[in-house]
Design a protein around this motif. Structure first.
Motif, PDB file in Angstrom:
ATOM      1  N   ARG A  16     -12.191  17.005 -12.009  1.00  0.00           N
ATOM      2  CA  ARG A  16     -13.214  16.283 -12.754  1.00  0.00           C
ATOM      3  C   ARG A  16     -12.959  16.368 -14.255  1.00  0.00           C
ATOM      4  NH1 ARG A  16     -18.781  17.949  -9.460  1.00  0.00           N
ATOM      5  NH2 ARG A  16     -18.354  16.641  -7.625  1.00  0.00           N
ATOM      6  N   GLY A  51     -21.889  11.280 -12.746  1.00  0.00           N
ATOM      7  CA  GLY A  51     -20.432  11.286 -12.865  1.00  0.00           C
ATOM      8  C   GLY A  51     -19.836   9.986 -13.371  1.00  0.00           C
ATOM      9  N   GLU A  99     -12.278   9.756  -8.833  1.00  0.00           N
ATOM     10  CA  GLU A  99     -12.715  10.914  -9.605  1.00  0.00           C
ATOM     11  C   GLU A  99     -12.269  12.215  -8.960  1.00  0.00           C
ATOM     12  OE1 GLU A  99     -16.758  12.263 -11.939  1.00  0.00           O
ATOM     13  OE2 GLU A  99     -16.963  11.584  -9.864  1.00  0.00           O
ATOM     14  N   GLN A 100     -12.206  12.236  -7.632  1.00  0.00           N
ATOM     15  CA  GLN A 100     -11.854  13.461  -6.927  1.00  0.00           C
ATOM     16  C   GLN A 100     -10.361  13.771  -7.037  1.00  0.00           C
ATOM     17  OE1 GLN A 100     -14.500  14.963  -6.064  1.00  0.00           O
ATOM     18  NE2 GLN A 100     -15.804  13.175  -6.361  1.00  0.00           N
ATOM     19  N   SER A 109     -23.321  14.685 -15.880  1.00  0.00           N
ATOM     20  CA  SER A 109     -22.026  15.282 -15.562  1.00  0.00           C
ATOM     21  C   SER A 109     -22.338  16.645 -14.965  1.00  0.00           C
ATOM     22  CB  SER A 109     -21.175  15.433 -16.818  1.00  0.00           C
ATOM     23  OG  SER A 109     -20.897  14.172 -17.400  1.00  0.00           O
ATOM     24  N   ASP A 159     -13.514  21.209 -10.040  1.00  0.00           N
ATOM     25  CA  ASP A 159     -13.837  21.237 -11.466  1.00  0.00           C
ATOM     26  C   ASP A 159     -12.629  20.802 -12.300  1.00  0.00           C
ATOM     27  OD1 ASP A 159     -16.419  22.037 -11.088  1.00  0.00           O
ATOM     28  OD2 ASP A 159     -16.102  24.123 -11.671  1.00  0.00           O
ATOM     29  N   HIS A 213     -18.946  21.307  -9.927  1.00  0.00           N
ATOM     30  CA  HIS A 213     -19.031  21.246  -8.475  1.00  0.00           C
ATOM     31  C   HIS A 213     -19.876  22.411  -7.954  1.00  0.00           C
ATOM     32  CE1 HIS A 213     -17.837  19.852  -4.545  1.00  0.00           C
ATOM     33  NE2 HIS A 213     -17.436  21.054  -4.195  1.00  0.00           N
ATOM     34  N   TRP A 244     -14.611  17.795 -21.270  1.00  0.00           N
ATOM     35  CA  TRP A 244     -15.632  17.893 -20.224  1.00  0.00           C
ATOM     36  C   TRP A 244     -16.356  19.222 -20.331  1.00  0.00           C
ATOM     37  CZ3 TRP A 244     -15.762  20.653 -15.280  1.00  0.00           C
ATOM     38  CH2 TRP A 244     -16.681  20.125 -14.358  1.00  0.00           C
ATOM     39  N   TYR A 279      -9.965  14.076 -15.119  1.00  0.00           N
ATOM     40  CA  TYR A 279     -10.371  12.667 -15.047  1.00  0.00           C
ATOM     41  C   TYR A 279     -11.184  12.292 -16.281  1.00  0.00           C
ATOM     42  CZ  TYR A 279     -12.566   8.436 -13.082  1.00  0.00           C
ATOM     43  OH  TYR A 279     -13.012   7.162 -12.861  1.00  0.00           O
ATOM     44  N   TYR A 280     -12.158  13.122 -16.601  1.00  0.00           N
ATOM     45  CA  TYR A 280     -13.037  12.855 -17.739  1.00  0.00           C
ATOM     46  C   TYR A 280     -12.259  12.841 -19.055  1.00  0.00           C
ATOM     47  CZ  TYR A 280     -17.028  13.319 -20.917  1.00  0.00           C
ATOM     48  OH  TYR A 280     -17.948  13.123 -21.916  1.00  0.00           O
TER      49      TYR A 280
END
Length: 204
Positions: A158, A105, A55-56, A9, A155, A12, A170, A161-162
């Protein structure tokens, strides 16, 4: 002997992808990044762009849901973003079952975390904000006036999403076996450090 899987992980601009690729080369094991997208697209029939954007765009994004809905021709029952995650997760599990590898990722640490058949080592790569902005400008050719905002937004997406798909925080240290500040020690030293760490805890 269990397959050794390394998940990365990364913030960015931290160089996590480059570190993973170089580490895979030195260890002589597969490196999985866009390869996951290609395999997931082939297995599902969805366009690769859908998996690339997942993910983006961030989980729960209305823009993501609407744009992907129009691209896929509709969704029955489960939201497309969730189906994309499950398809991608299935591909990750199959790749990990085939042998050692490094995954970047896509919540791979969570997806593979419960498997007793794998020796899963989870890493988090981060760096000072200014260094990440400078790297993003150089590597991704971002406009200097917009680079800092782009890094923050990436960031945030991400993290969302996580946290949406794993329920975990995250970047929180206890979710990983090793966290590395690549901005301090650099890419090559990060690779060397991870190699040493993997040897220390492999199959333990």
């Amino acid at each position: 002997m269990k397959n050794t899987i390394i998940t990365i992980s990364r913030q960015h601009g931290s160089g996590g992808r480059e570190i993973g690729r170089k580490l895979a080369g030195q260890l002589g094991i597969p490196f999985y990044d866009n390869e996951i997208i290609t395999a997931a697209a082939k297995a599902s029939g969805y366009a690769e762009e859908i998996f690339h954007n997942a993910e983006q765009q961030g989980a729960g994004s209305l823009l993501f849901s609407l744009s992907m809905f129009s691209s896929s021709g509709g969704s029955a029952g489960m939201p497309l973003s969730d189906r994309v995650f499950l398809i991608q997760s299935d591909v990750i599990k199959k790749m990990a079952a085939e042998g050692d590898g490094i995954f970047v990722g896509r919540c791979a640490d969570y997806v593979l975390g419960d498997s007793k058949e794998l020796n899963c080592i989870n890493l988090y790569v981060y760096s000072d904000f200014d260094k990440r902005v400078a790297r993003a400008i150089e590597e991704y050719h971002l406009d200097k006036s917009k680079a800092a905002d782009t890094v923050r937004k990436m960031d945030k997406k991400r993290a969302a999403y996580y946290e949406y798909y794993t329920g975990n925080k995250w970047g929180r240290a206890e979710n990983y076996h090793l966290s590395i500040n690549s901005g301090i020690i650099g890419t090559e030293n990060s690779v060397s450090l991870i190699k040493s760490f993997v040897e220390l805890i492999k199959d333990k």
